[in-house]
Design a protein around this motif. Structure first.
Motif, mmCIF file in Angstrom:
data_model
loop_
_atom_site.group_PDB
_atom_site.id
_atom_site.type_symbol
_atom_site.label_atom_id
_atom_site.label_comp_id
_atom_site.label_asym_id
_atom_site.label_seq_id
_atom_site.Cartn_x
_atom_site.Cartn_y
_atom_site.Cartn_z
ATOM 1 N N LEU A 171 19.970 -18.596 34.100
ATOM 2 C CA LEU A 171 19.445 -17.520 34.933
ATOM 3 C C LEU A 171 20.626 -16.941 35.708
ATOM 4 N N PRO A 172 20.966 -15.681 35.494
ATOM 5 C CA PRO A 172 22.140 -15.115 36.169
ATOM 6 C C PRO A 172 21.874 -14.815 37.636
ATOM 7 N N ALA A 173 22.941 -14.797 38.416
ATOM 8 C CA ALA A 173 22.837 -14.419 39.828
ATOM 9 C C ALA A 173 22.198 -13.044 39.944
ATOM 10 N N GLY A 174 21.317 -12.898 40.934
ATOM 11 C CA GLY A 174 20.627 -11.629 41.149
ATOM 12 C C GLY A 174 19.310 -11.505 40.431
ATOM 13 N N SER A 175 19.041 -12.406 39.490
ATOM 14 C CA SER A 175 17.762 -12.328 38.777
ATOM 15 C C SER A 175 16.638 -12.845 39.661
ATOM 16 N N LYS A 176 15.421 -12.453 39.319
ATOM 17 C CA LYS A 176 14.240 -12.823 40.096
ATOM 18 C C LYS A 176 13.423 -13.862 39.342
ATOM 19 N N VAL A 177 12.807 -14.756 40.101
ATOM 20 C CA VAL A 177 11.812 -15.671 39.545
ATOM 21 C C VAL A 177 10.564 -15.581 40.413
ATOM 22 N N VAL A 178 9.413 -15.789 39.798
ATOM 23 C CA VAL A 178 8.154 -15.820 40.542
ATOM 24 C C VAL A 178 7.521 -17.191 40.346
ATOM 25 N N LEU A 179 7.150 -17.822 41.450
ATOM 26 C CA LEU A 179 6.553 -19.152 41.447
ATOM 27 C C LEU A 179 5.040 -19.006 41.392
ATOM 28 N N PHE A 180 4.434 -19.426 40.304
ATOM 29 C CA PHE A 180 2.983 -19.314 40.143
ATOM 30 C C PHE A 180 2.348 -20.650 40.510
ATOM 31 N N TYR A 181 1.817 -20.706 41.731
ATOM 32 C CA TYR A 181 1.309 -21.966 42.275
ATOM 33 C C TYR A 181 0.072 -22.460 41.538
ATOM 34 N N GLY A 182 -0.796 -21.545 41.152
ATOM 35 C CA GLY A 182 -2.011 -21.957 40.447
ATOM 36 C C GLY A 182 -1.703 -22.631 39.133
ATOM 37 N N SER A 183 -0.700 -22.146 38.429
ATOM 38 C CA SER A 183 -0.297 -22.773 37.179
ATOM 39 C C SER A 183 0.319 -24.139 37.431
ATOM 40 N N ALA A 184 1.203 -24.224 38.427
ATOM 41 C CA ALA A 184 1.814 -25.513 38.763
ATOM 42 C C ALA A 184 0.762 -26.544 39.143
ATOM 43 N N ASN A 185 -0.305 -26.090 39.782
ATOM 44 C CA ASN A 185 -1.365 -27.006 40.217
ATOM 45 C C ASN A 185 -2.280 -27.446 39.083
ATOM 46 N N ARG A 186 -2.089 -26.891 37.885
ATOM 47 C CA ARG A 186 -2.853 -27.339 36.710
ATOM 48 C C ARG A 186 -1.921 -27.944 35.652
ATOM 49 N N ASP A 187 -0.732 -28.331 36.051
ATOM 50 C CA ASP A 187 0.262 -28.836 35.097
ATOM 51 C C ASP A 187 -0.161 -30.203 34.567
ATOM 52 N N GLU A 188 -0.352 -30.275 33.258
ATOM 53 C CA GLU A 188 -0.801 -31.510 32.607
ATOM 54 C C GLU A 188 0.210 -32.639 32.749
ATOM 55 N N ALA A 189 1.475 -32.301 32.983
ATOM 56 C CA ALA A 189 2.508 -33.321 33.130
ATOM 57 C C ALA A 189 2.433 -34.025 34.475
ATOM 58 N N VAL A 190 1.668 -33.473 35.405
ATOM 59 C CA VAL A 190 1.609 -34.020 36.765
ATOM 60 C C VAL A 190 0.209 -34.500 37.131
#
Length: 418
Positions: free
Chosen positions: A324-343
């Protein structure tokens, strides 16, 4: 038989995706989590309103944790809210706490955190109990109606206004401004023109109205401080530092919108979950002392009241082997993280006794973990405990009407019956 083509990734920037049934959205995020790298989504530019560009979607629990903890790389500036606001907005209204990095963020958080000190929260228990009593009495008296109007929107606004020493006669005006500010939060795609008009005509006017209101209150409290949190904030001196009235206005926006919407959304979704899962409702009602705490955490995990926040990379970084290059954007999707099968075991199952429950429904761990999380837990716990005891037959009486938003997982209306 031919081999089926893999489903294309959903367009997370299109409002049409967020209007899909919840099961379809959850399935789409499950497909995104199964990919070996974060997917990039372009964002079209909207003159005066959106800078454009695009973002990588962080949908796995581990990725959201990494971005939350590593604020030196994943910056909240120029904006953590999503979609990113236009560059001119902070010049006009100031930069809110949620859109700051250290050291400015640490300085302001050090001052405003006293609003959520244990002593202050303990002092609010009476206001919470009185407000909940009024709400439950109203539900029992009405017998049916809209749960959002009769309960979910009432609880947080009265508690927050009580914190700030705002009298009841002015709370309806404050709440009406909040409704305008959040009605089209996160709207994109086909709604650009409507979003632009709403933001420029309605949203900005609501922000201006609230800013004028709180700055006036702040000036009055500096002249004649009382025993409320607003007085404590405007007179606070932490290592020689004080909040300016502009900074107070930014914090007030954050407190009223984030503090109000988190509880409002979780309360509404909580009634839906308890109505759709009568076995879990009976389990909670049978032992609220043991299960209310875990039940509230599970409600917040399942509904994820705030859908997303964004970060901007300050330097080149590798995430899961993906550069991921400097200046790029990421969006944190909490609902998806809260349904993560790995956790989470059986992540789509509502379990009022779930342990452990490392959800990110109040944001990920790190500098920007929600300041009001403990207050929200108190409010929600008090509401559902009283409802289970005094109106045990409280149920939804029809489908929820969702808010049109990709940012705020809200419910506009929810019919109920007792």
């Amino acid at each position: 038989m031919g081999i089926a083509e893999p489903l294309a990734p959903p367009d997370l920037t299109d409002l049409a995706f967020w209007a899909r049934p919840e099961a379809e959205r959850l399935a789409a995020f499950a497909r995104l989590r199964a990919l070996d790298r974060p997917v990039f989504f372009p964002e079209p530019r909207v003159p005066l309103l959106r800078p454009g560009g695009g973002f990588h979607a962080l949908v796995r629990h581990a990725d959201v944790l990494e971005a939350s903890r590593n604020s030196a790389v994943f910056s909240s500036e120029p904006a953590a809210v999503s979609p990113e606001p236009p560059p001119w907005l902070p010049l006009v209204f100031g930069r809110p706490l949620v859109n700051m990095d250290d050291p400015r963020h640490a300085r302001l958080r050090r001052i405003v955190s006293r609003a959520f000190a244990p002593r202050r929260l303990d002092a609010l228990d009476g206001e919470i109990a009185d407000t909940v009593d009024e709400i439950v009495t109203r539900l029992a008296r009405h017998g049916s109606g809209d749960f959002v109007a009769d309960a979910a929107r009432e609880l947080p606004i009265h508690v927050i206004c009580s914190m700030l020493g705002i009298d009841r006669e002015r709370r309806d005006h404050v709440l009406s401004r909040i409704d305008v500010m959040t009605e089209y939060s996160g709207v994109r795609g086909e709604m650009h023109r409507l979003a632009t008009a709403r933001l420029l005509v309605g949203n900005l006017k609501a922000i201006v109205d609230l800013r004028r209101f709180v700055v006036g209150l702040g000036r009055a409290r500096r002249r004649d401080p009382g025993d409320d949190i607003l007085s404590a904030l405007v007179t606070a001196d932490v290592d020689g530092e004080r909040l300016s009235l502009r900074e107070l206005g930014s914090f007030f926006d954050l407190l009223l919108v984030a503090g109000n919407e988190t509880v409002r959304n979780a309360a509404s979704h909580g009634l839906v979950l308890l109505s759709e899962h009568p076995d879990q409702r009976e389990r909670l009602a049978a032992d609220p002392d043991a299960l209310m705490g875990t039940a509230i955490e599970e409600i917040v995990r399942m509904c994820s009241p705030i859908v997303q926040f964004r970060r901007t990379l300050t330097q080149d970084h590798e995430l899961r082997g993906h550069p991921l290059p400097a200046g790029s954007k990421v969006v944190l999707f909490y609902g998806s993280a809260n349904r993560d099968e790995a956790v989470f075991d059986a992540p789509d199952t509502f379990d009022v006794g779930r342990r452990p429950n490392p959800h990110v429904g109040f944001g990920g761990p790190g500098a920007h973990l929600c300041l009001g999380a403990h207050l929200a837990r108190r409010e929600l716990g008090a509401l559902f405990r009283a409802a289970l005891e005094r109106v045990p037959d409280l149920r939804t009486a029809g489908p929820a009407v969702p808010l049109r938003s990709a940012f705020d997982n809200g419910i506009v209306a929810l019919p109920y019956t007792v």
